[in-house]
Design an enzyme around this catalytic site. Sequence first.
Site, PDB file in Angstrom:
ATOM      1  N   ASP A 144       0.846  -1.191   0.000  1.00  0.00           N
ATOM      2  CA  ASP A 144       0.000   0.000   0.000  1.00  0.00           C
ATOM      3  C   ASP A 144       0.886   1.248   0.000  1.00  0.00           C
ATOM      4  O   ASP A 144       1.554   1.533   0.995  1.00  0.00           O
ATOM      5  CB  ASP A 144      -0.880  -0.049   1.260  1.00  0.00           C
ATOM      6  CG  ASP A 144      -2.108   0.824   1.156  1.00  0.00           C
ATOM      7  OD1 ASP A 144      -2.140   1.700   0.271  1.00  0.00           O
ATOM      8  OD2 ASP A 144      -3.029   0.638   1.966  1.00  0.00           O
ATOM      9  N   ASP A 145       0.924   1.941  -1.104  1.00  0.00           N
ATOM     10  CA  ASP A 145       1.677   3.206  -1.244  1.00  0.00           C
ATOM     11  C   ASP A 145       3.204   3.013  -1.322  1.00  0.00           C
ATOM     12  O   ASP A 145       3.953   3.959  -1.051  1.00  0.00           O
ATOM     13  CB  ASP A 145       1.393   4.186  -0.083  1.00  0.00           C
ATOM     14  CG  ASP A 145      -0.043   4.687  -0.043  1.00  0.00           C
ATOM     15  OD1 ASP A 145      -0.905   4.095  -0.716  1.00  0.00           O
ATOM     16  OD2 ASP A 145      -0.301   5.678   0.671  1.00  0.00           O
ATOM     17  N   CYS A 184      -5.967   4.183  -4.003  1.00  0.00           N
ATOM     18  CA  CYS A 184      -6.307   2.815  -3.591  1.00  0.00           C
ATOM     19  C   CYS A 184      -7.436   2.134  -4.364  1.00  0.00           C
ATOM     20  O   CYS A 184      -7.232   1.117  -5.015  1.00  0.00           O
ATOM     21  CB  CYS A 184      -6.698   2.807  -2.110  1.00  0.00           C
ATOM     22  SG  CYS A 184      -5.301   2.491  -1.023  1.00  0.00           S
ATOM     23  N   HIS A 192     -11.247  -2.571   0.403  1.00  0.00           N
ATOM     24  CA  HIS A 192     -11.398  -1.196  -0.091  1.00  0.00           C
ATOM     25  C   HIS A 192     -12.114  -1.102  -1.426  1.00  0.00           C
ATOM     26  O   HIS A 192     -11.824  -0.234  -2.262  1.00  0.00           O
ATOM     27  CB  HIS A 192     -10.030  -0.488  -0.169  1.00  0.00           C
ATOM     28  CG  HIS A 192     -10.143   0.979   0.115  1.00  0.00           C
ATOM     29  ND1 HIS A 192      -9.069   1.790   0.355  1.00  0.00           N
ATOM     30  CD2 HIS A 192     -11.242   1.781   0.216  1.00  0.00           C
ATOM     31  CE1 HIS A 192      -9.473   3.031   0.570  1.00  0.00           C
ATOM     32  NE2 HIS A 192     -10.799   3.039   0.495  1.00  0.00           N
ATOM     33  N   ASP A 208       0.044  -0.937  -4.791  1.00  0.00           N
ATOM     34  CA  ASP A 208      -1.234  -0.488  -5.386  1.00  0.00           C
ATOM     35  C   ASP A 208      -1.047   0.774  -6.224  1.00  0.00           C
ATOM     36  O   ASP A 208      -1.746   0.989  -7.193  1.00  0.00           O
ATOM     37  CB  ASP A 208      -2.332  -0.323  -4.316  1.00  0.00           C
ATOM     38  CG  ASP A 208      -2.023   0.730  -3.255  1.00  0.00           C
ATOM     39  OD1 ASP A 208      -0.857   1.150  -3.114  1.00  0.00           O
ATOM     40  OD2 ASP A 208      -2.969   1.127  -2.542  1.00  0.00           O
TER      41      ASP A 208
HETATM   42 CA   LIG Z   1      -2.791   2.979  -1.332  1.00  0.00          CA
END
Ligand SMILES: [Ca+2]
Length: 433
Positions: free
Chosen positions: A49-50, A89, A144, A251
């Site tokens: 994530d990121d 996201c 998400h 992502d």
């Molecule tokens: Ca993200």
Amino acid sequence: MSVDKGLDRRRFLRGAAGVAAAAALGPMGARVARAEPERPPNLVIILTDDLGYGDVGCYGAEDLATPRLDTMAEEGMRFTDYYCGAPVCTPARAAMLTGCYARRIGLNMVLYADHEESLNPDELTLADVAKQRGYATAIAGKWHLGRIHPPRHGFDEWLHTPREAPITETLVDESIDFIRRHRDDPFFVYLATPDPHANALKAWPPFKGQSERGTEYGDVVEQLDHHVGRLLDALDEMGVGDNTLVVFTSDHGPWLDRLPDAGSAGPLRGGKYTAFEGGHRVPCIMRWPDRIPAGKTCSEIATALDFLPTFAGLCDVPLPRDRVIDGHDILPLMENRRGAETPTEAYFYTEAANPTHLRGVRSGRWKLLGWPEAQTATEDWYPVALYDLENDLGEDTNVAGDNPEAADRLRDILEEHRAEIQRNYRPPAMVSR
Ligand SMILES: [Ca+2]
């Protein structure tokens, strides 16, 4: 019926069907039947994530140690021009799971608690493809994609982690446990860790305070690297590593303004939210010893949209013909076949600040950032420009004036795609609270 008997029966039926088909088709058919692989590969996708393009050693990071990911790349393939589908996201995850741009399926926004939009169960996901081929399927971690949860999108199990636990470590433990339970069947594990997202950072001993970068973010990336290594080790120890395609990626690009815990896009301009390379281009490493040659680097365009068509091809699951799927089968790239070129003629960029509009396109070496319809911010964030990514990876110099044909061609591709998506739009599911 015991679990083992169930497995035996399924295997017997699969084998019996193959023999019957071969007998019916005669000698030619028998050759085709034999050429079909006994068992498709297991699939493990580790989605961070990121995590930025400059946050992994084998992508040039010098202030973080990622020995396990570097070794994974040595054992498999590293993609230099891999694009994640969207710079935030929800749309990025929607794109990866469905092979479609999020604009096409109504999810081109970050979903919050008050949103009614959800990934439409009519969309075909990677897990749906896996179920059609008899896989055991699990998601570990972050969804998400709205209130319609993973069990309605092809996932048998949704493995959670309590917030107070070491997140990636626990998700990896749960994934290993799932794989151990399903090692005799094909399995698909989608391990979506919330690390190293700046809102959830926590480094645990012995990683706390260890990274040369000197931030919690750096420590968490080193911790992540260690646990990815544990998962790879477990696959090998269980004897299923060779026929398991493991994908490690992010992502989307790094959250640059979350100092001091911002990630790095390395040599790329911009990060999360933006249509610059730093928002869309992220690390992607694949390991599959049976089919992917070791130690290769692929510099052709590959995208998150390609996972679904590629996996469907490996599973002999036909893609639906009643809808547009944006991605392409990239197995020839993964196998490093001689002369293999990207099937992606054009990759399209969106940006979070301008969610309803396309922002740019890359075709070959050229990238056009064009014409946002609601231009409200500064030229620095919203340039209209043509970049030559072969000579200007950092998107520094607008060369539209010297290359009007390329600029015109890309503008036409962009406009055509904008119209095509409007024609072939598919709405999300709507679920009120
Ligand atoms: Ca993200």
